[in-house]
Design a protein around this motif. Structure first.
Motif, short mmCIF file in Angstrom:
data_model
loop_
_atom_site.label_atom_id
_atom_site.label_comp_id
_atom_site.label_asym_id
_atom_site.label_seq_id
_atom_site.Cartn_x
_atom_site.Cartn_y
_atom_site.Cartn_z
N ALA A 101 0.82 -1.22 0.00
CA ALA A 101 0.00 0.00 0.00
C ALA A 101 0.85 1.27 0.00
CB ALA A 101 -0.93 -0.01 1.21
N TYR A 102 2.15 1.14 -0.21
CA TYR A 102 3.08 2.29 -0.24
C TYR A 102 3.07 3.09 1.05
CZ TYR A 102 3.00 1.38 -5.30
OH TYR A 102 3.06 0.79 -6.53
N LEU A 103 2.92 2.40 2.16
CA LEU A 103 2.95 3.05 3.47
C LEU A 103 4.31 2.82 4.12
CD1 LEU A 103 -0.58 1.96 4.71
CD2 LEU A 103 0.09 4.22 3.90
N GLU A 104 4.81 3.84 4.83
CA GLU A 104 6.11 3.75 5.49
C GLU A 104 5.99 4.23 6.92
OE1 GLU A 104 8.79 6.17 3.25
OE2 GLU A 104 8.61 4.95 1.44
N ASN A 105 6.88 3.70 7.77
CA ASN A 105 6.94 4.19 9.14
C ASN A 105 7.26 5.68 9.13
OD1 ASN A 105 6.55 1.54 9.76
ND2 ASN A 105 8.54 1.22 10.71
N ASP A 106 6.79 6.39 10.13
CA ASP A 106 7.00 7.84 10.26
C ASP A 106 6.42 8.64 9.09
OD1 ASP A 106 8.34 7.90 12.77
OD2 ASP A 106 10.18 7.23 11.79
N SER A 107 5.34 8.14 8.51
CA SER A 107 4.71 8.89 7.41
C SER A 107 3.24 9.16 7.75
CB SER A 107 4.81 8.12 6.10
OG SER A 107 4.05 6.92 6.16
N GLU A 108 2.71 10.23 7.16
CA GLU A 108 1.30 10.57 7.37
C GLU A 108 0.41 9.71 6.49
OE1 GLU A 108 0.33 14.70 7.18
OE2 GLU A 108 1.57 15.17 8.93
N VAL A 109 -0.79 9.44 7.00
CA VAL A 109 -1.78 8.67 6.25
C VAL A 109 -3.11 9.41 6.30
CG1 VAL A 109 -0.65 6.46 6.77
CG2 VAL A 109 -2.53 7.27 8.22
N LYS A 116 -19.10 0.34 5.37
CA LYS A 116 -18.88 -0.77 6.28
C LYS A 116 -17.40 -1.03 6.57
CE LYS A 116 -23.10 -3.08 4.84
NZ LYS A 116 -23.68 -4.30 4.27
N THR A 117 -16.53 -0.28 5.92
CA THR A 117 -15.09 -0.47 6.10
C THR A 117 -14.38 0.87 6.26
OG1 THR A 117 -14.68 -0.42 3.71
CG2 THR A 117 -15.04 -2.60 4.72
N LEU A 118 -13.12 0.79 6.70
CA LEU A 118 -12.24 1.96 6.81
C LEU A 118 -11.09 1.78 5.83
CD1 LEU A 118 -11.66 2.56 10.63
CD2 LEU A 118 -12.69 4.13 9.00
N GLU A 119 -10.65 2.87 5.24
CA GLU A 119 -9.51 2.82 4.33
C GLU A 119 -8.35 3.61 4.92
OE1 GLU A 119 -12.33 2.70 0.33
OE2 GLU A 119 -11.09 4.46 0.71
N ILE A 120 -7.13 3.12 4.66
CA ILE A 120 -5.91 3.82 5.07
C ILE A 120 -5.10 4.06 3.81
CG2 ILE A 120 -3.80 3.73 6.43
CD1 ILE A 120 -5.22 1.68 8.24
N TRP A 121 -4.81 5.33 3.56
CA TRP A 121 -4.15 5.74 2.32
C TRP A 121 -2.82 6.44 2.57
CZ3 TRP A 121 -6.08 5.16 -2.65
CH2 TRP A 121 -7.41 4.73 -2.75
N ASN A 122 -1.88 6.17 1.72
CA ASN A 122 -0.69 7.00 1.56
C ASN A 122 -1.21 8.30 0.93
OD1 ASN A 122 0.96 8.04 -0.75
ND2 ASN A 122 2.53 6.72 0.07
N ASN A 123 -0.69 9.45 1.33
CA ASN A 123 -1.19 10.74 0.82
C ASN A 123 -1.16 10.82 -0.71
OD1 ASN A 123 -1.93 11.98 3.24
ND2 ASN A 123 0.14 12.74 3.60
#
Length: 173
Positions: A101-109, A116-123
């Motif tokens: 999902a292109y997510l990294e530690n110390d990064s904003e989401v 019925k669901t939640l999404e988590i996005w890289n900016n």
């Protein structure tokens, strides 16, 4: 049923890959839930499923031919992980799914409630996805579009509805 709604910015993955669930959604999500890495319209993100919704989604995939069931459920399940919130409302994102999902530690989401669901996005991915929508359409335009596509998805039901309308107009004439 309580739906997840809204978009929340400025949340951050910490240095250990933990993320805090917004307080307003913690109870609805539950202490135990599922995380799934997905791609939609070429954009990658993570969906958080309450346990019952994950099971409902899996069950819907168990329709059709054996090959279809195998392909859809395998793809869904191989990109899924079980999660548990800690006492502070945080969970640790699985490293493999985080990378998908292109997510990294110390990064904003960005958190997005999607019913019925939640999404988590890289900016960046979130902005890319936002660019795929026609911003000139209003809410009623979108509702009309959804209504007409739902009608075209079930032609037998539409035909029955058309016959009923035709019969009604004949009896009123």
């Amino acid at each position: 049923m309580h739906l997840f709604v809204g978009t929340l910015y400025n949340y951050k993955l910490d240095s250990k890959g933990r993320l805090s669930i917004p307080t307003k959604w913690r109870e609805r999500l539950g202490k135990e839930f599922y995380m799934v890495a997905v791609t939609v319209k070429g954009c990658k993100f993570i969906i958080l499923f309450p346990t019952d919704e994950f099971e409902n989604t899996y069950n819907r995939m168990q329709r059709g031919s054996e090959n279809h069931k195998y392909e859809t459920s395998k793809d869904f399940l191989r990109n899924a992980e079980e999660c548990t919130l800690d006492s502070q409302g945080r969970f640790t994102l699985n490293q493999r799914l985080k990378e998908l999902a292109y997510l990294e530690n110390d990064s904003e989401v960005v958190f997005v409630g999607n019913g019925k669901t939640l999404e988590i996005w890289n900016n960046d991915e979130f902005e890319k996805m936002q660019g795929t929508f026609d911003s000139s359409m209003g809410i009623y335009d979108l509702m009309d579009k959804v209504g007409s596509s739902a009608e075209s998805e079930n032609p037998e039901e539409q035909e029955t509805e058309n016959q009923n309308e035709s019969e009604k107009s004949e009896t009123h004439e």
